[in-house]
Design a protein around this motif. Structure first.
Motif, short mmCIF file in Angstrom:
data_model
loop_
_atom_site.label_atom_id
_atom_site.label_comp_id
_atom_site.label_asym_id
_atom_site.label_seq_id
_atom_site.Cartn_x
_atom_site.Cartn_y
_atom_site.Cartn_z
N LYS A 164 0.83 -1.20 0.00
CA LYS A 164 0.00 0.00 0.00
C LYS A 164 0.87 1.26 0.00
N GLY A 165 0.54 2.18 -0.89
CA GLY A 165 1.26 3.44 -0.95
C GLY A 165 2.39 3.47 -1.97
N TYR A 166 2.59 2.34 -2.68
CA TYR A 166 3.66 2.28 -3.68
C TYR A 166 3.06 1.84 -5.02
N PRO A 167 3.46 2.47 -6.12
CA PRO A 167 2.86 2.14 -7.42
C PRO A 167 3.20 0.72 -7.88
N ALA A 168 2.22 0.05 -8.43
CA ALA A 168 2.41 -1.33 -8.88
C ALA A 168 3.37 -1.42 -10.06
N ASP A 169 3.55 -0.30 -10.77
CA ASP A 169 4.44 -0.32 -11.93
C ASP A 169 5.82 0.26 -11.61
N HIS A 170 6.13 0.38 -10.33
CA HIS A 170 7.45 0.90 -9.95
C HIS A 170 8.54 -0.02 -10.50
N GLU A 171 9.65 0.57 -10.95
CA GLU A 171 10.71 -0.23 -11.58
C GLU A 171 11.35 -1.21 -10.61
N ALA A 172 11.19 -0.98 -9.29
CA ALA A 172 11.76 -1.90 -8.29
C ALA A 172 10.66 -2.60 -7.49
N ILE A 173 9.51 -2.84 -8.14
CA ILE A 173 8.39 -3.45 -7.41
C ILE A 173 8.76 -4.82 -6.85
N ASP A 174 9.67 -5.54 -7.52
CA ASP A 174 10.08 -6.84 -7.02
C ASP A 174 10.75 -6.72 -5.65
N LEU A 175 11.48 -5.64 -5.42
CA LEU A 175 12.12 -5.41 -4.12
C LEU A 175 11.14 -4.83 -3.10
N LEU A 176 10.23 -3.99 -3.57
CA LEU A 176 9.27 -3.36 -2.68
C LEU A 176 8.30 -4.38 -2.07
N ARG A 177 8.10 -5.50 -2.74
CA ARG A 177 7.15 -6.51 -2.24
C ARG A 177 7.72 -7.35 -1.10
N TYR A 178 9.01 -7.25 -0.84
CA TYR A 178 9.61 -8.04 0.25
C TYR A 178 9.09 -7.59 1.61
N LYS A 179 8.79 -8.57 2.47
CA LYS A 179 8.45 -8.31 3.88
C LYS A 179 9.61 -8.71 4.79
N GLN A 180 10.47 -9.58 4.26
CA GLN A 180 11.70 -9.98 4.94
C GLN A 180 12.85 -9.79 3.95
N PHE A 181 14.04 -9.60 4.49
CA PHE A 181 15.21 -9.42 3.63
C PHE A 181 16.30 -10.35 4.15
N LEU A 182 16.41 -11.52 3.53
CA LEU A 182 17.27 -12.58 4.04
C LEU A 182 18.28 -13.05 3.00
N VAL A 183 19.42 -13.52 3.49
CA VAL A 183 20.42 -14.13 2.62
C VAL A 183 20.80 -15.48 3.23
N ARG A 184 21.16 -16.43 2.36
CA ARG A 184 21.48 -17.76 2.88
C ARG A 184 22.44 -18.47 1.93
N ARG A 185 23.38 -19.19 2.54
CA ARG A 185 24.31 -20.02 1.78
C ARG A 185 24.23 -21.44 2.32
N ARG A 186 23.96 -22.38 1.46
CA ARG A 186 23.82 -23.77 1.86
C ARG A 186 25.15 -24.53 1.73
N PHE A 187 25.32 -25.55 2.56
CA PHE A 187 26.52 -26.38 2.55
C PHE A 187 26.13 -27.86 2.56
N THR A 188 26.90 -28.67 1.86
CA THR A 188 26.71 -30.11 1.92
C THR A 188 27.23 -30.62 3.26
N ASP A 189 26.87 -31.85 3.60
CA ASP A 189 27.38 -32.44 4.84
C ASP A 189 28.91 -32.54 4.80
#
Length: 228
Positions: A164-189
């Protein structure tokens, strides 16, 4: 083997616990649990020392960093009493250092992660306002070679539509839709139980710093760009 490496026995215990996730078995194997916990604490202490070489961590001891193995089952359909992983987190020191470090050690599901799990409403608005104003600083970080090689892409829950409050056609809408901002790196056993995993885990946390520094600037500055 590096004395601060994760021993194979730490994963073997978790495999047995997964097959016998009940209080009776755990009570009978409490001594084995305590032995493995001490080894994981030694690993955690080593990781804490390394992270403190490139950041300032408020968490003072491995004991305080590690999470309890006992599950809170009061509101869960899954009534198994124990977690089948070792996990913990390091809190960054000072109100101007935002973001949290997390490690998760589990057979077939080991990862190093960090970010912003549950930004409150004012923080989320600050982040979105900054992205809406100019998304290039964040895009430059998450599209950098080090970021994409280490983490792949930004993770976290997203809205299905524009906030709410942000245009749906904003050039960074993919980032604006985030509710969490997480990074992760996976490792094998094999990687997790390898002699250099401690350094890899610390280096992974270090690779989060440009992302954390950007977020910290956004979340601790006023509208004039000065520290609150």
């Amino acid at each position: 083997m590096n004395q601060l490496s994760l021993p194979t026995s730490s994963f073997e215990f978790l495999k047995q616990l997964k097959q016998n996730n009940n209080r009776e078995w755990f009570a009978q194997n409490k001594e084995a649990y305590q032995q493995q916990l001490e080894l994981v604490e030694a690993f955690t202490a080593g990781l804490l020392n390394l992270v403190n070489t490139h950041d300032v961590i408020e968490t003072s001891t491995a004991k305080k960093a590690l999470h309890r193995i006992y599950r809170d089952i009061r509101f869960s359909k899954d009534k198994t009493p124990f977690k089948t992983n070792w996990s913990g987190n390091f809190k960054r020191a000072g109100k101007h250092r935002r973001g949290g470090y997390y490690f998760h050690l589990e057979p077939g599901n080991t990862f190093i992660a960090g970010g912003f799990w549950a930004p409150d409403t004012p923080d989320l608005k600050r982040i979105r306002d900054d992205i809406a104003f100019d998304s290039s600083p964040l895009k430059q970080i998450i599209n950098s070679k080090d970021f994409t090689t280490t983490f792949g892409a930004l993770e976290g829950e997203q809205l299905k539509t524009a906030p709410k409050g942000y245009p749906a056609d904003h050039e960074a809408i993919d980032l604006l839709r985030y509710k969490q901002f997480l990074v992760r790196r996976r490792f094998t056993d094999k990687e997790a139980l390898g002699p250099d995993f401690l350094n890899k885990a610390s280096d992974t946390f270090k690779s989060m710093r440009p992302f954390f520094d950007y977020m910290s600037d956004v979340l601790t500055a006023n509208i004039n760009g000065e520290e609150d």
